[in-house]
Design a protein around this motif. Structure first.
Motif, short mmCIF file in Angstrom:
data_model
loop_
_atom_site.label_atom_id
_atom_site.label_comp_id
_atom_site.label_asym_id
_atom_site.label_seq_id
_atom_site.Cartn_x
_atom_site.Cartn_y
_atom_site.Cartn_z
N THR A 151 0.83 -1.21 0.00
CA THR A 151 0.00 0.00 0.00
C THR A 151 0.86 1.25 0.00
OG1 THR A 151 -1.75 -1.14 1.19
CG2 THR A 151 -1.77 1.26 1.29
N TRP A 155 0.82 4.10 -3.09
CA TRP A 155 0.46 5.51 -2.95
C TRP A 155 1.69 6.43 -2.98
CZ3 TRP A 155 -4.62 7.35 -2.50
CH2 TRP A 155 -5.60 6.34 -2.45
N GLY A 249 -6.37 10.66 -4.44
CA GLY A 249 -6.67 9.25 -4.74
C GLY A 249 -7.44 9.02 -6.02
N ASN A 269 -6.70 11.77 4.05
CA ASN A 269 -5.92 10.92 3.16
C ASN A 269 -5.84 9.49 3.68
OD1 ASN A 269 -5.50 13.32 1.93
ND2 ASN A 269 -3.33 13.52 2.53
N ILE A 273 -6.71 5.87 1.89
CA ILE A 273 -5.71 4.81 1.73
C ILE A 273 -6.16 3.52 2.41
CG2 ILE A 273 -3.33 4.16 2.28
CD1 ILE A 273 -2.58 7.13 2.03
#
Ligand SMILES: [Zn+2]
Length: 655
Positions: A151, A155, A249, A269, A273
């Motif tokens: 992850t 990102w 995103g 954020n 996520i």
């Protein structure tokens, strides 16, 4: 911009079968082609493409449009991008207006800002995994928050060191000019004491990307407990980054949003996520700023359905109330899920197993009426004054919805939910719509008498207001009926009687001729634009306009109206049916077409006459000079006579 003549060349060359066929395998089925819909999952193909009309339609999910719209939906192109794609495909040279020296400079500047931002993103991300401070502080923070390494990489998260100017020095060493570093906001320059230092220091870094996935700027969170330090530091507004125009995103979420036809909106954020890590990938964050119209437009490119996931505290509720109105005003459907007090989507998602969280956000999603009623009823309890305010608040939200049919449906729900008569709520809504209209006019500075008497609801009594509103609706339907006739039957023939002589005419020519003859003016701007296209083509060139040019028109509204009328041809008769008991003909019955042409024109005329008569009635009331009143009355009488004649004729046809 692309020159108009090039746009026409492109649209003329475009074959929808080529365009759609490049993405979806199509099989011939009669005059149409059939394939598996790319916009929803289906086992039996119901995705139909019509080469003659130049449009596609899925009978499973309802997705429909022309070649340009297909590209915009399927490839998420903008209108201009779709045209460029087609120009390239058909080898048509595009003449764009030349860039000036000044424009070239800005273009170069933007490119160097993108390069620096990308360089910084890689630098911060490298520190997170390969620097002892980065690992100890940054990486361990993300791991504590249950983020997996995959992850974090997906990102592009990072870490900025607790140092004065490490990044600035390193970037300069790598050839990035100081001026660009300062313009990108990564380096801060204090002129008075000639110092240059890093904006982001001792913080974890969240890059912000554009739709295409290029880094534009950063949000950085402090991990220290010192109260003097701001918790978040953001990139300033630059030539490439404007915080009100991006959604955190979206570059990762866009395809899933389009596929599921739903966008989840969160504030933080970390919320976005965490949800994406838990297989809810159609999620974007406002990233700590208040929701803006530009952000809503971004969402609207992919879906019309939004579910807001906000904290259940008072700040969250307040933000949700504001967001609801903004979404409604912009024509989106909005639902709301609040989390138990003390929880945000991130923490709640970490607490529950994946399927339970998913079930929570699906089952708890309430439309805005239910949501507002719950929240406000709790506050108001039995206090009648507060209850009245609650109703006003909800009616206000309903009044923001552009579509009148949706408005009516919400009034119905509101009536049953609040246990109040629909009529009372409708009256309240009418008042609100009138206020909104006046406010808008005031804003536009065109508060002229004439416009108000034509468009606005007389203030006298509420019953009459309702009548006028209904009339407005049916008026829209009459005009739409004419446009539908032109688009779907314009190229057929009709036999009509003029001065006792029966003759055969092209439907479009007959309709346009009749409208021009009677000097009928359309009130709806969009329908009027389409009417004008027909007028100029038939009157000036003596032929039908190219349908392609209308379904691919530069004006989005024209594209939407024309494709949906072409596609839903057999469904739009509902309003007609209600008022006149008329049904839209099947294409092969000549007698029905002749009748339909006549009915459309006659009902349009009756409606326009009624409007004129009403206007004169209003004038009579305000007029004091007796002679003028007499003139108005005789005008009114002659209009009433004409109306009678037309009504008689209409009656003869439909009974
Ligand atoms: Zn479909």
């Amino acid at each position: 911009m692309i020159k108009q003549e090039d746009v026409e060349k492109i649209l003329d060359a475009t074959e929808i079968i080529d365009v759609v066929g490049a993405f979806v395998p199509l099989k011939r089925r009669g005059v149409n082609y059939l394939g598996q819909c790319p916009f929803h999952n289906e086992k039996t193909p119901s995705f139909t493409v019509s080469p003659t009309k130049g449009i596609f339609k899925c009978f499973g999910c309802g997705e429909a449009g022309n070649a340009v719209q297909f590209l915009m939906k399927h490839e998420h192109y903008t209108y201009v991008e779709a045209l460029r794609f087609l120009a390239n495909k058909y080898g048509i040279e595009i003449h764009e207006t030349q860039l000036t020296e000044e424009e070239k400079k800005t273009k170069d500047k933007k490119e160097s800002l993108y390069n620096i931002t990308e360089f910084a993103q890689k630098y911060f991300s490298n520190l997170l995994f390969n620097d002892s401070e980065g690992i100890k502080i940054g990486l361990s923070y993300f791991k504590e928050r249950d983020l997996t390494e995959a992850t974090i990489k997906k990102w592009g998260l990072g870490y900025s060191k607790d140092s004065y100017s490490d990044f600035t020095q390193y970037a300069k060493k790598n050839g990035y000019p100081e001026e660009d570093l300062i313009d990108s906001g990564l380096t801060i320059s204090k002129e008075e004491n000639h110092v240059k230092y890093d904006r982001f220091r001792a913080r974890v870094i969240f890059p912000i990307y554009n739709i295409g996935g290029r880094a534009l700027g950063f949000t950085a969170r402090s991990l220290s407990n010192e109260k003097t330090k701001a918790k978040y530091v953001n990139s300033p507004e630059t030539d490439i980054y404007s915080k009100s125009k991006v959604l955190f995103g979206l570059h990762l979420a866009k395809n899933e949003i389009a596929k599921q036809d739903l966008c989840y909106l969160v504030e933080g954020n970390m919320d976005a996520i965490m949800l994406s890590q838990n297989n809810i990938e159609n999620v974007v964050a406002t990233s700590g700023t208040a929701l803006t119209i530009d952000q809503i437009r971004l969402i609207r490119r992919y879906t019309k359905n939004v579910t807001i996931l906000y904290d259940g505290d008072s700040a969250g509720i307040k933000a949700a109330f504001r967001a609801i109105d903004l979404f409604l005003e912009n024509g989106l459907n909005v639902k709301i899920v609040l989390f138990p007090d003390g929880h945000d989507p991130d923490s709640y998602c970490r607490m529950l197993p994946q399927h339970e969280f998913k079930a929570y956000i699906t089952e708890k999603a309430e439309n805005f009426i239910l949501f507002k009623t719950h929240i406000l009823l709790e506050e108001a309890k039995d206090d009648p004054f507060k209850r009245a305010n609650l109703i006003k608040d909800i009616i206000n939200s309903i009044s923001l919805i552009p579509d009148h049919i949706e408005r009516a449906a919400y009034i119905q729900q509101c009536s049953s939910k609040l246990n109040m008569k629909e009529e009372i709520l409708s009256n309240e809504l009418t008042k609100r719509l009138r206020d909104n209209f006046f406010k808008l006019k005031k804003k536009e500075g065109e508060n002229t008498e004439e416009e108000i008497s034509q468009e606005i609801i007389p203030i006298e009594e509420e019953k009459r207001e309702k009548q006028v509103i209904e009339k407005e609706f049916s008026d829209e339907a009459q005009e739409r009926g004419i446009i539908n006739l032109l688009l779907n039957y314009g190229d057929r023939n009709t036999t009509q009687e003029i001065d006792g002589e029966k003759e055969s005419y092209l439907v479009a020519a007959y309709v346009i001729g009749d409208i021009v003859n009677d000097e009928i003016v359309f009130d709806n701007k969009d329908y009027n634009k389409i009417l004008e296209i027909y007028k100029s083509s038939i009157l000036d060139k003596g032929k039908l306009p190219n349908l392609n040019l209308i379904t691919n028109h530069e004006d989005e509204n024209i594209r939407k109206i024309s494709t949906s009328l072409l596609i839903n041809n057999y469904k739009i008769s509902d309003l007609w049916q209600e008022k006149w008991g008329i049904s839209v003909p099947t294409p092969d019955n000549q007698e029905l077409i002749d009748r339909y042409v006549k009915e459309c024109l006659l009902s349009l005329k009756i409606n326009k006459l009624e409007k004129k008569i009403q206007k004169i009635k209003d004038e009579i009331k305000t007029q004091e000079n007796e002679d003028d009143i007499l003139i108005l009355i005789s005008k009114q009488n002659s209009l009433l006579k004409i109306k009678q004649i037309i009504a008689k004729e209409l009656n003869r046809i439909i009974t």
